[in-house]
Scaffold this active site. Structure first.
Site, PDB file in Angstrom:
ATOM      1  N   SER A  40       1.260   3.740   2.334  1.00  0.00           N
ATOM      2  CA  SER A  40       0.405   4.845   2.737  1.00  0.00           C
ATOM      3  C   SER A  40       1.232   5.873   3.485  1.00  0.00           C
ATOM      4  CB  SER A  40      -0.709   4.336   3.644  1.00  0.00           C
ATOM      5  OG  SER A  40      -0.174   3.970   4.899  1.00  0.00           O
ATOM      6  N   LYS A  41       0.607   6.969   3.823  1.00  0.00           N
ATOM      7  CA  LYS A  41       1.299   8.039   4.544  1.00  0.00           C
ATOM      8  C   LYS A  41       1.958   7.505   5.813  1.00  0.00           C
ATOM      9  CE  LYS A  41      -0.718  11.719   2.315  1.00  0.00           C
ATOM     10  NZ  LYS A  41      -1.078  10.975   1.121  1.00  0.00           N
ATOM     11  N   ARG A  42       1.271   6.597   6.426  1.00  0.00           N
ATOM     12  CA  ARG A  42       1.760   6.034   7.688  1.00  0.00           C
ATOM     13  C   ARG A  42       3.146   5.400   7.569  1.00  0.00           C
ATOM     14  NH1 ARG A  42      -3.083   6.198   9.929  1.00  0.00           N
ATOM     15  NH2 ARG A  42      -4.383   5.121   8.440  1.00  0.00           N
ATOM     16  N   GLY A  74       5.604   6.480   6.006  1.00  0.00           N
ATOM     17  CA  GLY A  74       6.686   7.426   5.792  1.00  0.00           C
ATOM     18  C   GLY A  74       6.949   7.666   4.321  1.00  0.00           C
TER      19      GLY A  74
END
Length: 472
Positions: A238-240, A242
């Site tokens: 996910s975006k989290r 990176g």
RNA sequence: GUCCCCAUCGUCUAGUCGGCCCAGGACAACGGCCUUUCACGCCGUCAACAGCGGUUCGAAUCCGCUUGGGGACGCCA
């Protein structure tokens, strides 16, 4: 007719992400390795989520990565006739039937199945009703009640699924639009695709698609399902974590060939080799050695990979890549030869192009605008330090030519003649030239700056120190 | 819930026919060397065959089970 045809088939509902990019890399490599063809197909049959800007962005990312495709991209939204034709054939041959069940009814059937501890599925209510076309009616594929569907996946090996596990899926919606599975089969067949490389999440679609191929009497392509990419915690990416879109990596200053190398290496390997140029990948990638297990994305290794590519490429090439970032940093009229020199000076001190461009700043601003690090100045621009700088100014003034070698010799002589050590002279000199205790080698730095700018900085540093002194 | 897939250091992985593996490389971490700064580089340390059974003279490698993880189950793609 080439013997290998692959395709990458993104849906334009977002930017090209890291997972899709890796799939594209594998598809492209397989085709290029065997001298086959690599096509691009835009799966835009969902008008609600598909956007032109995403199509453009995906194509731009593909080009940036160097993944060239053959022929113009194929747009599913423009091939309704193809899908209609196949749907009609399926209907005519008795492999498909009209279904009049409403979505609500179907949902109810699924709920019942769920409560019975079974897989939620369509009951097959209209299977033998011999309904004709009509408002709100969709077309379903008549799945065999028994038997097994078997295929040998290029990465997962043999996969066997019971036909009884599958329900009669919709192949054409009530609005006439084809469903994903029908469109994929229609297009892959029409485009002559021989090897379908795609994400892991499609394995469960594969038996359904094989059934369509078989019902139509079409040759079934080879499948290869590459595992999805996981985040560092081995959970879904996910975006989290990176992991971002290709466009963002481009903006962050990654080299496309570095990203491609890293992506290829994530789930594929050739012995202990870590870095691959695109040419090496094409030479070595033959579809084998793909890891069936999911891999976690590691930003640190990507960064290392990028740093290695930056250090090994010719300075001229690096300069071309860093140019846009230098412009963004405000260095608009630095010629490319100059940038190339800066690249040589700083390429070991940055891991991406954006950071590299930032390293140039101290050498590109005029002496008066040089940012001086307070702590370093206080520590090294002492009275003794200033004396050295004044003396060095005289020494450097007479250097001719003013190149790294000559300047270095002059510096050596100054240290030796005055029974000093470098540790006494270098810090004030460095602080004067760079504004802080960091940066490139002193002689290279001075050679780059030239005599006038070097002297200007020595002068400016002593003035700066004097101002500070009078303030306190 | 049902079906499918997966399982070697924290991470990416090597490990062709089971013996050359008390498991190799790389990133990260840590320590050291180099050094005119910051880096690069070099050297080293830490660190894994998920568990349990079986097959075998011998298993990380084959089989089974368990556990854990993931995916799929749409008139989305």
């Amino acid at each position: 007719m080439p013997d290998i045809v692959t395709r990458f088939a993104p849906s334009p509902t977002g930017h090209l992400h890291i997972g899709g990019a890796r799939t594209a890399v594998f598809c492209w490599l397989l085709a290029r390795h065997f001298g086959g063809r690599f096509y691009l197909r835009i799966e835009d049959t969902d008008p609600l989520r598909s956007k032109q800007e995403y199509t453009d962005a995906i194509l731009a990312s593909m080009r940036w990565l160097g993944l060239d495709w053959d022929g113009p991209p194929v747009f599913q939204s423009r091939r309704a006739d193809l899908y209609d034709g196949l749907a009609d054939m399926l209907l005519a041959s008795g492999h498909a039937y009209w279904c009049g069940c409403t979505p609500e009814e179907v949902e109810a059937m699924r709920e019942i199945a769920r409560q019975n501890g079974a897989k939620p599925r369509y009951s097959g209510k209209c299977r033998e009703r011999r309904l004709g076309p009509g408002q709100g009616r969709c077309l379903r594929l008549k799945i065999p009640l028994t038997g097994k569907i078997v295929f040998d996946d290029m990465v997962k090996g043999r996969i066997v699924v019971d036909a009884g596990e599958l329900d009669d899926m919709v192949i054409r919606r009530a609005d006439g639009m084809p469903t994903y599975n029908l469109a994929v089969v229609a297009d892959d067949n029409d485009m002559g695709v021989t090897h379908v490389i795609r994400g892991d999440d499609h394995v469960s679609n594969t038996p359904r698609q094989i059934l369509i191929y078989q019902a139509l009497g079409l040759p079934v392509p080879r499948f290869g399902h590459v595992p999805m990419i996981l985040g560092h915690d081995r959970r879904k990416l996910s975006k989290r974590h990176g992991a971002r879109s290709v466009i963002e990596y481009q903006r962050d200053g990654l080299l496309p060939q570095a990203l491609v190398s890293y992506l290829a290496r994530l789930g594929w390997s050739r012995g202990n080799q870590e870095l691959f140029t695109p040419e090496e990948l094409v030479r070595y990638f033959d579809g084998g050695n793909l890891n069936p297990a999911a891999a976690a994305f590691d930003p640190a290794k990507l960064e290392w990979t990028n740093a290695r590519f930056m250090r090994s490429m010719p300075p001229d090439d690096l300069a071309r890549h860093v140019a846009p970032f230098a412009r963004d940093a405000g260095f608009v009229d630095t010629p490319e030869e100059r940038l190339a020199e800066l690249c040589v000076l700083f390429r070991e001190r940055a891991t991406d192009l954006r950071a590299l461009a930032q390293c140039f700043r101290p050498l590109l601003v005029p002496a008066a605008e040089l940012a001086v690090h307070e702590k370093d100045a206080a520590r090294h621009l002492t009275d003794e330090g200033k004396n050295h700088l004044r003396a060095l100014a005289a020494v450097f003034r007479s250097c001719d030519p003013f190149d790294a070698e000559t300047v270095n010799a002059a510096l050596d002589a100054y240290v030796a003649d005055n029974s000093l050590t470098f540790k006494q002279v270098a810090p004030p000199l460095r602080t004067a030239l760079m504004g802080f205790m960091g940066g490139s080698h002193l002689n290279d730095t001075m050679a780059f700056l030239g005599r006038e700018e070097t002297l200007a900085r020595l002068r400016r540093a002593t003035e700066f120190a004097d101002e500070k002194k009078s303030q306190s």
